[in-house]
Design a protein around this motif. Structure first.
Motif, short mmCIF file in Angstrom:
data_model
loop_
_atom_site.label_atom_id
_atom_site.label_comp_id
_atom_site.label_asym_id
_atom_site.label_seq_id
_atom_site.Cartn_x
_atom_site.Cartn_y
_atom_site.Cartn_z
N ALA A 24 0.82 -1.22 0.05
CA ALA A 24 -0.01 0.13 0.02
C ALA A 24 0.97 1.34 0.12
O ALA A 24 0.39 2.31 -0.58
N PHE A 25 1.90 1.30 0.84
CA PHE A 25 2.91 2.40 0.69
C PHE A 25 3.65 2.56 -0.31
O PHE A 25 3.82 3.74 -0.95
N SER A 26 3.99 1.32 -1.11
CA SER A 26 4.67 1.54 -2.49
C SER A 26 3.67 2.21 -3.64
O SER A 26 4.01 2.86 -4.23
N PHE A 27 2.28 1.99 -3.35
CA PHE A 27 1.52 2.41 -4.32
C PHE A 27 1.02 3.86 -4.08
O PHE A 27 1.24 4.77 -4.87
N TYR A 28 1.31 4.31 -2.79
CA TYR A 28 1.26 5.69 -2.47
C TYR A 28 2.26 6.46 -3.02
O TYR A 28 2.11 7.55 -3.67
N CYS A 29 3.51 5.91 -3.02
CA CYS A 29 4.64 6.56 -3.45
C CYS A 29 4.82 6.71 -5.07
O CYS A 29 5.15 7.53 -5.49
N ALA A 30 4.02 5.33 -5.54
CA ALA A 30 3.96 5.61 -7.06
C ALA A 30 3.16 6.71 -7.51
O ALA A 30 3.31 7.24 -8.64
N VAL A 31 2.09 6.88 -6.93
CA VAL A 31 1.05 7.71 -7.28
C VAL A 31 1.87 9.31 -6.79
O VAL A 31 1.60 10.37 -7.79
N ARG A 32 2.65 9.48 -5.78
CA ARG A 32 3.07 10.61 -5.46
C ARG A 32 4.22 11.04 -6.52
O ARG A 32 4.31 12.17 -7.09
N GLU A 33 4.91 10.11 -7.09
CA GLU A 33 5.98 10.25 -8.20
C GLU A 33 5.32 10.29 -9.75
O GLU A 33 6.20 10.46 -10.34
N GLN A 34 3.91 10.53 -9.76
CA GLN A 34 3.35 10.75 -10.94
C GLN A 34 3.54 9.68 -12.20
O GLN A 34 3.63 9.89 -13.26
N LEU A 35 3.74 8.24 -11.66
CA LEU A 35 3.88 7.48 -12.55
C LEU A 35 2.68 7.26 -13.63
O LEU A 35 1.80 7.64 -13.32
N PRO A 36 3.04 6.66 -14.85
CA PRO A 36 2.00 6.67 -15.71
C PRO A 36 0.98 5.77 -15.11
O PRO A 36 0.93 4.94 -14.69
N VAL A 37 -0.01 6.23 -15.92
CA VAL A 37 -1.55 5.63 -15.48
C VAL A 37 -1.51 3.97 -15.84
O VAL A 37 -2.16 3.38 -14.69
N TRP A 38 -1.00 3.57 -16.88
CA TRP A 38 -1.38 2.12 -17.17
C TRP A 38 -0.48 1.42 -15.94
O TRP A 38 -1.08 0.38 -15.50
N LEU A 39 0.60 1.91 -15.63
CA LEU A 39 1.46 1.09 -14.58
C LEU A 39 0.83 1.20 -13.22
O LEU A 39 0.71 0.31 -12.48
N LEU A 40 0.16 2.29 -12.57
CA LEU A 40 -0.43 2.62 -11.46
C LEU A 40 -1.82 1.78 -11.42
O LEU A 40 -1.97 0.98 -10.40
N GLU A 41 -2.32 1.56 -12.55
CA GLU A 41 -3.53 0.64 -12.52
C GLU A 41 -3.32 -0.76 -12.56
O GLU A 41 -3.71 -1.89 -11.84
N GLU A 42 -2.15 -1.21 -13.35
CA GLU A 42 -1.43 -2.40 -13.08
C GLU A 42 -1.11 -2.92 -11.68
O GLU A 42 -1.51 -3.95 -11.09
N MET A 43 -0.44 -1.91 -10.68
CA MET A 43 -0.36 -2.17 -9.47
C MET A 43 -1.45 -2.24 -8.66
O MET A 43 -1.67 -3.04 -7.72
N ARG A 44 -2.52 -1.38 -8.96
CA ARG A 44 -3.70 -1.27 -8.17
C ARG A 44 -4.45 -2.81 -8.22
O ARG A 44 -4.95 -3.37 -7.23
N SER A 45 -4.43 -3.11 -9.38
CA SER A 45 -5.11 -4.34 -9.59
C SER A 45 -4.68 -5.58 -9.37
O SER A 45 -5.24 -6.79 -9.31
N MET A 46 -3.30 -5.69 -9.37
CA MET A 46 -2.57 -6.98 -9.43
C MET A 46 -1.56 -7.08 -8.16
O MET A 46 -1.35 -8.05 -7.68
#
Length: 273
Positions: A24-46
């Motif tokens: 969960a914290f790694s996801f928070y950091c990924a959003v904070r770093e403005q990573l691409p949408v496709w990567l964030l959704e892949e992280m969120r769902s998998m």
């Protein structure tokens, strides 16, 4: 947002719970770093999980949207709202906010962080809300955890309190109730000089969307003071003594067409009490 635990709390967690917090914290950091949408959704769902009622589960779109709002990741917010529409505004689960009975905090969070662009997207998504009552619940609800600083406040009230006029205008144009006039008046006379212009704009926008002025004891108790602050015409209207000024009536009609119609006016036609 991720809740920091004490060392004793961390030691009491199971390995599965600790892994959920790590992802969960790694996801928070990924959003904070403005990573691409496709990567964030892949992280969120998998790849990302949170602990809910004794078992891990994937992050909900509504939880991801809160992260996007906090870190102003407009592309991710746009994707979530386009893909899930009003579903992205559902109240997060209790385990996410660590408090039972939380409301839907997205509008309040957008206002607190002054995320005008994302708030505008959210207002557009609310047009898909089934039924006026449900839409009104989103617009005028007191969302958020009961332990949060914004507990018991609508998004409009919070925008007035924080002097965020652009957020306030978005809310009012899309049908939010124009509450908070007394708070706006008190904010205007108590704020520091550098904040006065924003506080004045908040008051002006509330006046634009008031169908009729509420009875305010402060105007009755200190008429000379408020007459000097508001001017004769606005003061008389708020006291119910005269109709609203003609310029205010004209701007009110214009405001119904959208926020851009007001913000694009030249300065001498901008609403100033």
């Amino acid at each position: 947002m991720p809740r920091l635990r004490s060392s004793s709390e961390c030691l009491s967690l199971s390995p599965c719970q600790r892994e959920c917090e790590r992802t969960a914290f790694s996801f928070y950091c990924a959003v904070r770093e403005q990573l691409p949408v496709w990567l964030l959704e892949e992280m969120r769902s998998m790849e990302v999980f949170c602990w809910d009622n004794g078992s891990p589960r994937a992050f909900l779109p509504s939880e991801a949207l809160l992260y996007a709002i906090v870190h102003d990741h407009q592309d991710y917010a746009r994707y979530l709202l386009n893909r899930y529409s009003v579903g992205a505004l559902r109240a997060p689960c209790c385990s996410f906010c660590c408090c039972p009975g939380s409301g839907t905090p997205h509008l309040n969070v957008a206002v607190r962080y002054n995320r005008v662009a994302i708030l505008r997207m959210t207002m557009e998504a609310l047009k898909d809300c089934p039924g006026l009552g449900k839409r009104r619940e989103y617009l005028d609800g007191c969302g958020g955890c009961v332990h949060a600083a914004d507990a018991g406040k609508t998004a409009v009230q919070l925008a007035v309190e924080l002097s965020h006029p652009d957020c306030l205008l978005q809310l009012l144009v899309h049908g939010a109730r124009p509450d908070g006039l007394e708070v706006a008046l008190q904010k205007l006379i108590s704020c520091i000089v550098s904040e006065r212009q924003q506080a004045q704009r908040c008051l002006d926008f509330l006046l634009l969307f008031l169908s009729k002025p509420p009875l305010l004891p402060c105007l009755r108790d200190e008429p000379q003071r408020w007459q000097g602050v508001l001017g004769n015409r606005v003061f008389s209207w708020l006291c119910g003594l005269t109709p609203s000024p003609l310029l205010l009536q004209a701007l009110r009609c214009l405001a119904q067409s959208g926020s851009d119609c007001i913000t694009s006016l030249p300065d001498f036609l901008q609403p100033h009490s």
